[in-house]
Design a protein around this motif. Structure first.
Motif, PDB file in Angstrom:
ATOM      1  N   LEU A  96      -8.553   0.937   5.984  1.00  0.00           N
ATOM      2  CA  LEU A  96      -9.466   0.580   4.901  1.00  0.00           C
ATOM      3  C   LEU A  96      -8.683   0.344   3.605  1.00  0.00           C
ATOM      4  CD1 LEU A  96     -12.342   0.144   3.868  1.00  0.00           C
ATOM      5  CD2 LEU A  96     -12.491   2.619   3.497  1.00  0.00           C
ATOM      6  N   LEU A  97      -7.698   1.180   3.345  1.00  0.00           N
ATOM      7  CA  LEU A  97      -6.857   0.998   2.155  1.00  0.00           C
ATOM      8  C   LEU A  97      -6.096  -0.325   2.217  1.00  0.00           C
ATOM      9  CD1 LEU A  97      -5.549   4.632   1.897  1.00  0.00           C
ATOM     10  CD2 LEU A  97      -6.998   3.488   0.209  1.00  0.00           C
ATOM     11  N   LYS A  98      -5.641  -0.680   3.400  1.00  0.00           N
ATOM     12  CA  LYS A  98      -4.932  -1.956   3.560  1.00  0.00           C
ATOM     13  C   LYS A  98      -5.885  -3.116   3.291  1.00  0.00           C
ATOM     14  CE  LYS A  98      -1.902  -4.462   6.701  1.00  0.00           C
ATOM     15  NZ  LYS A  98      -0.875  -4.725   5.717  1.00  0.00           N
ATOM     16  N   GLU A  99      -7.098  -3.003   3.804  1.00  0.00           N
ATOM     17  CA  GLU A  99      -8.087  -4.071   3.621  1.00  0.00           C
ATOM     18  C   GLU A  99      -8.477  -4.234   2.149  1.00  0.00           C
ATOM     19  OE1 GLU A  99     -12.769  -4.460   4.672  1.00  0.00           O
ATOM     20  OE2 GLU A  99     -11.467  -3.753   6.287  1.00  0.00           O
ATOM     21  N   THR A 141       0.229  -0.237   1.730  1.00  0.00           N
ATOM     22  CA  THR A 141       1.224   0.192   2.705  1.00  0.00           C
ATOM     23  C   THR A 141       1.658   1.593   2.301  1.00  0.00           C
ATOM     24  OG1 THR A 141       1.998  -2.073   2.947  1.00  0.00           O
ATOM     25  CG2 THR A 141       3.455  -0.338   3.748  1.00  0.00           C
ATOM     26  N   PRO A 142       1.571   2.571   3.218  1.00  0.00           N
ATOM     27  CA  PRO A 142       1.952   3.941   2.834  1.00  0.00           C
ATOM     28  C   PRO A 142       3.424   4.041   2.448  1.00  0.00           C
ATOM     29  CG  PRO A 142       1.389   3.823   5.171  1.00  0.00           C
ATOM     30  CD  PRO A 142       1.170   2.466   4.608  1.00  0.00           C
ATOM     31  N   PRO A 143       3.721   4.870   1.451  1.00  0.00           N
ATOM     32  CA  PRO A 143       5.116   5.041   1.036  1.00  0.00           C
ATOM     33  C   PRO A 143       5.882   5.939   2.001  1.00  0.00           C
ATOM     34  CG  PRO A 143       3.721   6.497  -0.234  1.00  0.00           C
ATOM     35  CD  PRO A 143       2.799   5.670   0.634  1.00  0.00           C
ATOM     36  N   GLN A 144       7.196   5.763   2.063  1.00  0.00           N
ATOM     37  CA  GLN A 144       8.043   6.660   2.840  1.00  0.00           C
ATOM     38  C   GLN A 144       8.015   8.064   2.229  1.00  0.00           C
ATOM     39  OE1 GLN A 144       8.657   5.619   5.831  1.00  0.00           O
ATOM     40  NE2 GLN A 144      10.865   5.615   5.800  1.00  0.00           N
ATOM     41  N   SER A 145       8.138   8.150   0.927  1.00  0.00           N
ATOM     42  CA  SER A 145       8.146   9.428   0.227  1.00  0.00           C
ATOM     43  C   SER A 145       7.041   9.463  -0.829  1.00  0.00           C
ATOM     44  CB  SER A 145       9.503   9.676  -0.424  1.00  0.00           C
ATOM     45  OG  SER A 145       9.489  10.886  -1.149  1.00  0.00           O
TER      46      SER A 145
END
Length: 151
Positions: free
Chosen positions: A118-121, A126-130
């Motif tokens: 949902l966040l991508k849409e 894109t989730p962060p590595q850190s």
């Protein structure tokens, strides 16, 4: 105690599920990082992206303080509060001399977890590595009633 910083930046931090759960239930009061900004985030909000298999923004906390210490000092002062085993701690910090202790204040679970898809849409997320800095207003959008209503 929370320091005042009217220019504090909010961040999104990726955290493994076992540690995210412990932050949100108040058991874990220190989040450890290999790299983290020392001053510009104090007083800001850290939004928790709980990594796989959850893959969702699940909560948030205020960043009360950030302390850069040697790895040995981090373990001595914060190992217990970070809810991590000694082996996992030293494996995580292997190869570096200094690390960061983020002091967690007022953890809060979101009423509705917001899944990565949902966040991508909505946000092209894109989730962060850190961690990553958040644009102003991103936190407000995450708390928007439309995202917080269960499906």
């Amino acid at each position: 105690m929370l320091q005042s910083n009217m220019f504090a930046k909010d961040v999104l931090v990726s955290i493994k599920p076992e540690y995210a759960f412990r932050i949100l239930n108040g058991q874990k009061t220190i989040e450890l990082r290999r790299k983290f900004p020392e001053t510009c985030t104090i007083g800001g909000t850290a939004y928790i992206y709980t990594s796989s298999p959850v893959m969702a923004v699940t909560g948030r906390f205020k960043i009360s303080d950030v302390r850069k210490l040697t790895i040995e000092e981090l373990w001595t002062e914060y190992g217990e509060a970070a809810c991590i085993s000694e082996r996992a701690f030293f494996d995580y910090f292997s190869g570096i001399s200094y690390g960061y202790a983020i002091v967690v204040e007022d953890p809060e679970e979101l009423d509705q977890h917001i899944p990565r898809d949902l966040l991508k849409e909505i946000f092209n997320f894109t989730p962060p590595q850190s961690f990553r800095y958040l644009a102003e207003g991103f936190g407000d959008m995450l708390q928007d009633a439309r995202l917080q209503i269960s499906n």
